[in-house]
Design an enzyme around this catalytic site. Sequence first.
Site, PDB file in Angstrom:
ATOM      1  N   ASP A 109       0.789  -1.042  -0.030  1.00  9.29           N
ATOM      2  CA  ASP A 109       0.030   0.106   0.036  1.00  9.29           C
ATOM      3  C   ASP A 109       0.805   1.346   0.112  1.00  9.29           C
ATOM      4  O   ASP A 109       1.907   1.403   0.839  1.00  9.29           O
ATOM      5  CB  ASP A 109      -0.761   0.107   1.306  1.00  9.29           C
ATOM      6  CG  ASP A 109      -2.496   0.029   1.009  1.00  9.29           C
ATOM      7  OD1 ASP A 109      -2.778   1.140   0.427  1.00  9.29           O
ATOM      8  OD2 ASP A 109      -3.232  -0.750   1.148  1.00  9.29           O
TER       9      ASP A 109
ATOM     10  N   ASP B  96      -2.996   4.454  -2.524  1.00  9.29           N
ATOM     11  CA  ASP B  96      -4.352   4.919  -1.709  1.00  9.29           C
ATOM     12  C   ASP B  96      -4.890   6.217  -2.008  1.00  9.29           C
ATOM     13  O   ASP B  96      -3.987   7.165  -2.179  1.00  9.29           O
ATOM     14  CB  ASP B  96      -3.817   4.977  -0.043  1.00  9.29           C
ATOM     15  CG  ASP B  96      -4.960   5.078   0.934  1.00  9.29           C
ATOM     16  OD1 ASP B  96      -5.990   4.522   1.084  1.00  9.29           O
ATOM     17  OD2 ASP B  96      -4.586   6.077   1.803  1.00  9.29           O
TER      18      ASP B  96
ATOM     19  N   GLU C 163      -6.370   3.646  -5.947  1.00 16.05           N
ATOM     20  CA  GLU C 163      -7.766   3.790  -5.351  1.00 16.05           C
ATOM     21  C   GLU C 163      -8.500   5.243  -5.943  1.00 16.05           C
ATOM     22  O   GLU C 163      -8.016   6.260  -5.236  1.00 16.05           O
ATOM     23  CB  GLU C 163      -7.767   3.663  -3.793  1.00 16.05           C
ATOM     24  CG  GLU C 163      -8.967   3.767  -3.421  1.00 16.05           C
ATOM     25  CD  GLU C 163      -9.023   4.224  -1.937  1.00 16.05           C
ATOM     26  OE1 GLU C 163     -10.125   3.540  -1.049  1.00 16.05           O
ATOM     27  OE2 GLU C 163      -8.225   4.705  -1.385  1.00 16.05           O
TER      28      GLU C 163
ATOM     29  N   HIS D 215     -10.605  -4.282   2.155  1.00 18.37           N
ATOM     30  CA  HIS D 215     -10.456  -3.805   3.698  1.00 18.37           C
ATOM     31  C   HIS D 215     -11.315  -2.738   3.930  1.00 18.37           C
ATOM     32  O   HIS D 215     -11.748  -2.785   5.313  1.00 18.37           O
ATOM     33  CB  HIS D 215      -9.060  -3.657   4.087  1.00 18.37           C
ATOM     34  CG  HIS D 215      -8.488  -2.294   3.083  1.00 18.37           C
ATOM     35  ND1 HIS D 215      -8.465  -2.279   2.022  1.00 18.37           N
ATOM     36  CD2 HIS D 215      -8.608  -0.970   3.663  1.00 18.37           C
ATOM     37  CE1 HIS D 215      -8.244  -1.070   1.405  1.00 18.37           C
ATOM     38  NE2 HIS D 215      -8.162  -0.180   2.662  1.00 18.37           N
ATOM     39  N   ASP D 216     -11.933  -2.072   3.157  1.00 19.00           N
ATOM     40  CA  ASP D 216     -12.913  -0.850   3.274  1.00 19.00           C
ATOM     41  C   ASP D 216     -14.528  -1.306   3.150  1.00 19.00           C
ATOM     42  O   ASP D 216     -15.255  -0.500   3.203  1.00 19.00           O
ATOM     43  CB  ASP D 216     -12.609   0.344   2.730  1.00 19.00           C
ATOM     44  CG  ASP D 216     -11.323   1.098   3.192  1.00 19.00           C
ATOM     45  OD1 ASP D 216     -11.078   1.090   4.153  1.00 19.00           O
ATOM     46  OD2 ASP D 216     -10.701   1.652   2.297  1.00 19.00           O
TER      47      ASP D 216
END
Length: 572
Positions: free
Chosen positions: A99, A206, A264, A338-339
């Site tokens: 990430d 991210d 993202e 994960h979100d």
Amino acid sequence: MSKPIWWKEANVYQIWPASYKDSNGDGVGDIPGIISTLDYVKSLGIDVIWLSPMYDSPQDDMGYDISDYENVYSKYGTLEDMEQLIKETHGRGMKLILDLVINHTSVEHAWFKESRSSKSNPKRDWYIWKPPKYDKDGNRQPPNNWGSYFSGSTWKYDELTDEYYLHLFAESQPDLNWENAETREAIYKSAVSFWLDKGIDGFRIDTAGMYSKVQSFEDAPIVFPDVEFQPCKLYHQHGPRIHEFHKELVEKIISKYDVMTVGEVGHSTRDQSLKYVSEEEKEMNMMFLFDVVEVGADPADRFRYKGYNLVDFKKAIQSQGSFIEGTSAWSTVFIENHDQPRSISRFGNDSPEFRVQSGKALALLQATLTGTEFIYQGQEIGMINLPKEWPLDEYLDINTINYVKSFKEKYGKEPNYEEKLAELKGNINLLARDNARSPVQWTSGSQAGFTSGKPWMRVNDTYKEINVESQVNDPDSLFTFWKAALKLRKEHKDVFIYGNFTILDIQNDQLFTFLKTSGDKTTYIVINFSTKPAHFTPLKEGKFNLLLSNVKEGSLDEANLGPYEARAYIVS
């Protein structure tokens, strides 16, 4: 057909380190735990592991608040452990991406500590500082009405210098000032080059559309009249210099390595998307869009939930992938991370009767869509959302905690508060990030085999029915079906990975039927997204040869589809 490249054909498996596998009994997953499961990951058919933030951090936002890019959070392990993970992953023929969190740091990062120490500090301009505003009564107010993604204002007052710093997320996550060239150079060196030189194979980037803020910092329009601070994406998403920043990063650093990048971005128009991921733009290889995972929810506030139907779901899948057709751009395929909540609870049916069958239907759907495939830990065994009976204090995500706190402050004294709270709790149970973050269920034994100690987050009550141990050698398990689906995807990669996508029954609210085509090759996928049987009438002429189904061999009914039945045919 799109030009074949290794990262287009990869099956990527996301690991959330805190909840994956604990090797030392402290209740927190760690890097040695990950290493111990690499053969399992490889056996699923995985080519690339995406490791969520493992950097040193106070863990206010599970590692997305980084205090040192060049070190590892002590509960996860050491730099030596990371070097071993890279070596062991490569030794099994897989790749590893990390990430890249460079919109913000932690308040504990040395850069921010210097920045906040005085207005004259050389790093003051590395973050975004603004003086207060004052209302007509002389009361100090934030610089504008921007609302944080984690509730409240995006501005935090700092008494030492009598100014506010910007934080789009938590107060402990100050935004870096990308307008400052010196800041960018430091980011490239510390967060990017450091790890590429250690041999990693790329990054998931991210908040990849947020670095460039509109420099006027004006008030956002009133979208939610019932709250003080407003959604401000207008002023920080697809900002005026965002593409310049991405191109600079690629030109200076990324282009020197054979690596993959996935950004993202979340929401964008077709034209905006093509600016990020067209081959000629040289910014990112691909990106995550949230059309599917946010269907039925308000993008500005996930807990203001409206609901959706199958037609909405089809349109979301179509919009998320169709922007690349006829272009050099590339897309991603995912329905969990994960979100996001667990996909079976969100898009399938998590009742004992239909959980496995709907999980297989979703696996077949994912395996036949165009783009790079992303699977989230536990998805391959069908982990589901947290139990509805759990109280809100079992939810540990900062986003959920802050939202509930703000909700109670706002509505706590209203006569219908309990009714409103019950509705919110239902939405939290369906949509909260916490659902993806409970420990991976490895066995039916104590703490689901995740740890020998007390887990940092409660293990989902379903671990006795849903676990790795019970599925890896079961020919009828969801895990085995995922293996078969991913294998089929590679065997017919011309059509499933690279092919064109055409929905045949967009208005049908029970069946999802679509074609995947490449040259003169056609595949036909049909999925019953309901608990009721459905009559099967092919919507295309030709000879249908079954490639994969989630119904046991010998029990296929040619004329009907059972609940959550899914089939993939090749048509000649």
